[in-house]
Every structure is written in C-alpha cells, then in structure tokens.
Design a protein around this motif. Structure first.
Motif, PDB file in Angstrom:
ATOM      1  N   ARG A 141     -23.614 -11.421 -27.481  1.00 35.51           N
ATOM      2  CA  ARG A 141     -22.236 -11.314 -27.002  1.00 35.51           C
ATOM      3  C   ARG A 141     -22.192 -10.628 -25.649  1.00 35.51           C
ATOM      4  O   ARG A 141     -23.215 -10.163 -25.139  1.00 35.51           O
ATOM      5  CB  ARG A 141     -21.390 -10.525 -28.008  1.00 35.51           C
ATOM      6  N   GLU A 142     -20.977 -10.582 -25.080  1.00 37.92           N
ATOM      7  CA  GLU A 142     -20.755  -9.844 -23.841  1.00 37.92           C
ATOM      8  C   GLU A 142     -20.352  -8.410 -24.168  1.00 37.92           C
ATOM      9  O   GLU A 142     -20.003  -8.086 -25.313  1.00 37.92           O
ATOM     10  CB  GLU A 142     -19.648 -10.518 -23.019  1.00 37.92           C
ATOM     11  N   LEU A 143     -20.404  -7.547 -23.161  1.00 37.41           N
ATOM     12  CA  LEU A 143     -19.926  -6.180 -23.350  1.00 37.41           C
ATOM     13  C   LEU A 143     -18.433  -6.186 -23.624  1.00 37.41           C
ATOM     14  O   LEU A 143     -17.672  -6.916 -22.975  1.00 37.41           O
ATOM     15  CB  LEU A 143     -20.220  -5.331 -22.119  1.00 37.41           C
ATOM     16  N   THR A 144     -17.993  -5.377 -24.569  1.00 39.54           N
ATOM     17  CA  THR A 144     -16.562  -5.277 -24.853  1.00 39.54           C
ATOM     18  C   THR A 144     -15.900  -4.377 -23.818  1.00 39.54           C
ATOM     19  O   THR A 144     -16.566  -3.611 -23.105  1.00 39.54           O
ATOM     20  CB  THR A 144     -16.327  -4.713 -26.248  1.00 39.54           C
ATOM     21  N   ALA A 145     -14.574  -4.454 -23.753  1.00 40.94           N
ATOM     22  CA  ALA A 145     -13.831  -3.613 -22.814  1.00 40.94           C
ATOM     23  C   ALA A 145     -14.033  -2.140 -23.129  1.00 40.94           C
ATOM     24  O   ALA A 145     -14.135  -1.299 -22.230  1.00 40.94           O
ATOM     25  CB  ALA A 145     -12.354  -3.972 -22.861  1.00 40.94           C
ATOM     26  N   VAL A 146     -14.120  -1.818 -24.428  1.00 39.80           N
ATOM     27  CA  VAL A 146     -14.318  -0.419 -24.822  1.00 39.80           C
ATOM     28  C   VAL A 146     -15.682   0.077 -24.343  1.00 39.80           C
ATOM     29  O   VAL A 146     -15.813   1.201 -23.827  1.00 39.80           O
ATOM     30  CB  VAL A 146     -14.195  -0.279 -26.355  1.00 39.80           C
ATOM     31  N   GLU A 147     -16.716  -0.756 -24.501  1.00 38.36           N
ATOM     32  CA  GLU A 147     -18.045  -0.374 -24.052  1.00 38.36           C
ATOM     33  C   GLU A 147     -18.089  -0.190 -22.538  1.00 38.36           C
ATOM     34  O   GLU A 147     -18.687   0.766 -22.025  1.00 38.36           O
ATOM     35  CB  GLU A 147     -19.061  -1.436 -24.484  1.00 38.36           C
ATOM     36  N   LYS A 148     -17.444  -1.105 -21.811  1.00 32.12           N
ATOM     37  CA  LYS A 148     -17.421  -0.992 -20.358  1.00 32.12           C
ATOM     38  C   LYS A 148     -16.694   0.276 -19.918  1.00 32.12           C
ATOM     39  O   LYS A 148     -17.158   0.986 -19.015  1.00 32.12           O
ATOM     40  CB  LYS A 148     -16.752  -2.218 -19.745  1.00 32.12           C
ATOM     41  N   PRO A 169     -25.831  -6.324 -21.573  1.00 30.16           N
ATOM     42  CA  PRO A 169     -25.102  -7.016 -22.646  1.00 30.16           C
ATOM     43  C   PRO A 169     -26.027  -7.368 -23.804  1.00 30.16           C
ATOM     44  O   PRO A 169     -27.183  -7.755 -23.595  1.00 30.16           O
ATOM     45  CB  PRO A 169     -24.574  -8.286 -21.964  1.00 30.16           C
ATOM     46  N   ASP A 174     -26.732  -3.690 -32.368  1.00 29.98           N
ATOM     47  CA  ASP A 174     -25.455  -2.975 -32.313  1.00 29.98           C
ATOM     48  C   ASP A 174     -25.584  -1.586 -32.921  1.00 29.98           C
ATOM     49  O   ASP A 174     -24.979  -0.616 -32.425  1.00 29.98           O
ATOM     50  CB  ASP A 174     -24.377  -3.770 -33.045  1.00 29.98           C
TER      51      ASP A 174
END
Length: 635
Positions: A222-229, A218, A183
């Motif tokens: 974890r999965e990609l967050t909405a902010v990252e996407k 990813p 991260d």
C-alpha cells in the motif's frame, strides 16, 4: 583492557578442528545463549560475554561448543544506508575455516537443536534468523519467528540497541512479503520513535535516522497513509528547526521531501529547502575558528544554490567575504634545497655564447623543455605516492583573497593536485632560469629596441605586426622591471594566437548565437583543449593549462584580468612571456619561420603546409641544444 576483553583474548582459537555436534553440551549451551541474550546485543561483544559467563559460572561446556555459541552471539546486524534502507545479518567466520562457503551440517544441527531449547526472545530471533539466511528447514516459518522475536526483544531493549533490531525485523518482513508483519514492525518503530523524541534525554538523532528511513518507505502492499505522513513530517520538522549540523539538516530535508512524494506542493517544498539551508547556517555559526566557518559557509552557499534559493546563497557568500583573511591564520609552508651551481650555469651559458642578441633570443624562444615538466611522469609519481591520509585531509585551494575555490575530493582529483604541485616546483625552477637568462641577454648584448625586437618576432613566426609589437613591448617592460605591464600586453595575445592557430588548422571553434547568448569564441581553457587535441604537445598543453587557467592551476589569466594580482613575481612574468612566444611564433599566418618545439600537426599535407617549420634555422638550434643536453647528462 577490560576483564571481558582479557578473558576473550585468553581463549585459544580451535578453528583448525571441525565442530562435532555433542548432545550432552546442549543444556549448557541453551542456558548460556539465553544468558547472553538476556539484554539485546549486537556484534563481537557477544563473543566476550559468552566466554565470561561460561568462566564465571564454571559451566560444563566443551570448548568447541562454547566457540559456536560465541559465534552465534557475535553476529553483527549491518544496517545498509541505501534506498530503501535494509539490514543484513553478518555471517563471516561462521564456517570452520576461512574461505569455506558452506556451513557444515554439524553446525546447522546445533542451531536447529538450540531453537527448541532456548527461551529468551533475542536468542530465538538470532537462531531463527541464521536458519532463515542459510535456507535450512521451514524457511518462511523461521523468518516469521525471527521477526516476532525481534519485536519481543525490541520491547525490552534500551534505546541504543533498538535500531539494528528494528531495521532487521522490517527487512525480514519485506523479504517474506508479509503485509501484516511489516505493519506490525512499522507500528512498533513509530511507537519507539514517539517515546524517544519526548524523552527527557532523547537519543542522538543518528540512531533514529534509520528508523525514519523505514517510516518514509511505503509498505509493499500500500501507500503511506495521511496519518503516517503527518507523523513523520511533524516529527522531522521539529528536528529540522533545531538541528545544528549541516549534514544532518540535509538528511532530514531529504526524508521530508520523500514524504511529499513526486508532485509536492511548491510552498511546502520551498519551506523544506529553506529550513535545510538554515540548518547549514546554524552549523556555520557554531564554528570555533574562522577557517572552519568559511568552509561551512561554502557548503551552505552550495546547498542554497542547488535548492534554488539565490538570496540565501548570496547571504552565505556575503558572510564568507566578511571574514578577515588575516583571521584565517594561513601559514606558508616552504622548503628549500640548494643545487650545484654548475646546473643552472650550464643552462644559462648558451645565452651569452651567440654573436648577437638575436641568437640568444632565438634560443629562449626555441627552448624545447615545457617549464611545468613531464605530465605523465608527474602523474606516475602521484599514483605511486598515494596515501590513506589523502582521504582524511582533502586539499582545498583558496583564491587570492582567501576564499575557497576548489577541493580535491576524489582519487583522480587528489592525483591531479599532486601533479599540480610537481608542475609548480618544476615551472618555478625553469622560470627562475628564464628570468636570469633574459637579464643576461639584456646585460650582455644590451636590450634591443622596440622596432628591432618587433622585426625579430615577425621573422620568427608572429602572425602580424600587432602581435609582434605586443611581444616586443612585453620583453621591453620585463627588462625595465615593469612586470605588470609586461603581462598586460602579452596575455591577450596568447588567447588571440590560440584562436589563430585553430582557425589555420580548420578547427571549428566559433560558438554561434542562440536565443539567449550572442555568437562568440570559447574561453581560453577550451582553446587550449582544442589545441591539445589537434596540434599541441601534451606537456606544453599542460603547461598552458596549469599557468593560465583554473581552478587547479595558477589561473593567471583570470586572476590578473579580475584584478587579484598586483605586483607580479618576475618568475611568473617570464613564464607568461614564454607562453606568449610559444603560441605567437606557432601561428600559421607566417610560413617562413615558426616554432620548432610544440606543434605536432596531424598527418595532413594541407595542414603541414599551413604551419611549416623553418627547417634550417630550427635544425641549427636543435643541434646546439643537443650539444648542451649531452653536457648536462654527463654532469
């Protein structure tokens, strides 16, 4: 040559002597390594810089230790464009001798000592990375220290240097399975991308693509967050709207599709597809020459078709069609060689040696040489003459109206392209021989009338009167110099004869009807493939493919059927007549006479009885041919 390069070249290479750890050289080696990595660097430039600094500062360091410092500094971070992207530390030539697998303990001792004496982040990252790669000491700790120091180096690096360091730090963090470090690296990459895209002079997109590859992957935990996407999607969308390179547009679209995931919203996916194709259109519009624009429009149409955008594919095709063929400035490159007159005359002499035209026509029909030559020999020569230039300049084939048909990209395709060229040279030679042979038959014996010629083909294996009459008309048109009419009447009989032979061989070829298509026979290319499998000699099968089908060959069947050929060359007309006679006289409906050259029927008594040879007639002709072949061989 620069001063740095000159100094590097002046050094002797003492790789023949093993390095021995020298404690007295450590202080100078530490200072030198810190100076080398004061600014982040990557690759063999580090070797030259290390030697230049040692000389200019007159450092007290022995040659073997200096060489080891140069090798440490010259390691290259290799970014590997696979999914997921990764970066590895190059370790070639670290061993004292080429081919050694293990790093000697003396060299590892040098690394472990320098780890505790160097202070610059780049040097610490490199040393700990080397120890991590070679699993020496506290491996996990060294990997973590390498990541931390790569990040410290990134924060002071120029934009041109950050990409390999970023991807290597991310790769190490994933190998260590450290979510916190991963991260941290991702945050640093996102920060650098943010700064880069708003800079007055942003770096080339090619330097940022690997960083976007990291951001769309990813994390392990974890999965990609909405902010990252959203960050990646919005940033890439800006590039997608302005990029003017087709390949870059496709890479950006691929990254954006990965952000959407496995079940994307159709509207968003369609938008990405459309912007990708628009990028290809901009790439085509930026072309400096019509031929480059045509090739780029071809790529645009292909991408639009693959993305399910038929309207944009049609638009690209329309723009391709609007390019004036004259503006492409194609030039015909030709070469001519003269041959001794006795060679063609030796081949032509038999045609006027018979008592009547029947013997001469039989000689024409039974010629055992496939005009396109020996396929295996062509292929062998193509493989022997492979060239590195083939990879740089792949050959493209254009249609009669100057639109691209096919491009030879793979090695097998490039070999086939050379086979096609060799086949054309051979076929055009034999075609000219056949043209002159037919003209001599006409002039020496007087051209037979339609009825006599039809009877001749019936006697020599034509399956029915209609086929025989079409063949006769084709030859009559040829003798009247009406080449277009000759091809028009013979071409359909080639396909009909191929079907007749396969049915006689009991080969199932009919394609039954389905809910979406009616029942029908397959096209000519499939029929020739089936004939090659079951009966036809390899060289004759290749001749038919090369002459009649495409896109690799001359494709005369389709070119003529679709109106792309008007005034036919007599050479190719004679080749079409030869192809028509080949299959028509090999049809199985007539068991008294048939072709003696091309059919090699499988070992089955029933099939052999269906396609029988006229033994006596063929034997006489074969003996005559062998006599002439001996004369040719002697000459």
């Amino acid at each position: 040559m620069s001063e740095v390069e000159a100094n590097a070249d002046e050094e002797t290479d003492p790789r023949d002597e093993r390095y021995r750890f020298e404690p007295n050289s450590i202080p100078a080696a530490s200072v030198l390594l810190d100076e080398v990595f004061r600014d982040p660097l990557d690759g063999w430039r580090g070797w030259a810089i290390a030697h230049q600094i040692a000389r200019t500062r007159e450092m007290d360091i022995d040659g073997k230790t200096l060489r080891q410092v140069g090798l440490i500094a010259s390691r290259r971070i290799v970014v590997e464009a696979r999914r997921p992207i990764s970066a590895s530390l190059s370790v070639e030539q670290l061993t004292p001798h080429p081919g050694d697998d293990a790093i000697p303990d003396q060299i590892i001792l040098l690394w472990r000592t320098l780890v505790h004496t160097t202070t610059v982040p780049g040097a610490l990252a490199r040393l700990n990375d080397l120890l991590f790669v070679h699993r020496s000491g506290r491996v996990t700790h060294q990997g973590e220290v390498a990541v931390v120091n790569y990040l410290r180096s990134i924060r002071t690096a120029r934009d041109s240097e950050i990409t390999p360091y970023c991807v290597r730090a991310w790769t190490l963090a994933r190998q260590l399975r450290s979510a916190s470090l991963e991260d941290e690296v991702r945050d640093e990459i996102q920060s650098r991308v943010t700064v880069a895209v708003v800079a007055p002079e942003p770096p080339p997109l090619g330097r940022l693509i690997p960083l976007f590859e990291v951001l769309v992957t990813p994390p392990r935990a974890r999965e990609l967050t909405a902010v990252e996407k959203d960050f990646v999607s919005e940033t890439l969308e800006e590039y997608a709207e302005t990029t003017s390179t087709g390949s870059t547009a496709t890479i950006i679209a691929s990254l954006r599709r990965r952000v959407l995931g496995v079940n994307p919203e159709p509207r968003l996916l369609s938008g990405i597809h459309t912007e990708e194709v628009q990028g290809h259109f901009r790439w085509a519009a930026a072309s400096t020459t019509p031929v480059v624009r045509q090739l780029r429009l071809e790529d645009t149409a292909r991408v639009a078709t693959q993305r399910g955008l038929p309207s944009l594919a049609s638009e690209a095709a329309r723009e391709m069609q609007s390019i004036d063929p004259e503006s492409l400035n194609f030039e015909r490159v030709s070469h001519q060689e003269s041959i001794p007159i006795d060679i063609p005359e030796s081949l032509l002499e038999p045609y006027t040696a018979f008592l009547g035209w029947q013997g001469a026509m039989a000689h024409f029909c039974k010629d055992p040489v496939a005009p396109s030559g020996d396929y295996d020999q062509h292929l062998e020569l193509a493989i022997e003459n492979r060239s590195a230039l083939d990879d740089l300049f792949p050959t493209a084939i254009f249609s009669a109206d100057s639109l691209p048909k096919a491009t030879f990209r793979t090695q097998d395709e490039r070999d086939l392209e050379k086979v096609v060229l060799a086949s054309r040279v051979s076929a055009e030679f034999w075609g000219r021989i056949q043209v002159e042979a037919l003209r001599r038959i006409r002039d020496h014996y007087d051209a037979p009338d339609l009825r006599d010629l039809s009877d001749f083909f019936i006697e020599h294996g034509a399956p029915n009167a209609r086929t025989a009459q079409s063949l006769a008309k084709g030859f009559r048109h040829f003798w009247n110099n009406d080449f277009e009419s000759a091809v028009a009447v013979v071409m359909p009989k080639i396909e009909a004869s191929a079907r007749s032979i396969l049915r006689a061989l009991d080969v199932g070829i009919y394609q039954v009807q389905t809910s979406r298509s009616p029942g029908e026979y397959p096209p000519l290319y499939v029929l020739i493939e089936k004939l090659s499998e079951h009966a036809l000699d390899r060289n004759w099968a290749w001749f038919l493919k090369w002459l009649l089908t495409g896109p690799m060959g001359m494709n005369l069947r389709n070119e003529y059927a679709h109106g792309f050929i008007g005034n036919l060359d007599p050479t190719y007309t004679a080749l079409v007549l030869r192809a028509g006679v080949l299959l028509a006289t090999a049809s199985a409906n007539n068991t008294e006479f048939t072709s003696a050259v091309s059919l090699q029927v499988e070992e089955n008594a029933t099939k052999r009885s269906e396609i029988a040879y006229a033994a006596e007639f063929a034997s006489l002709l074969q003996q005559e041919w062998e006599a002439w072949a001996k004369k040719l061989e002697h000459r």
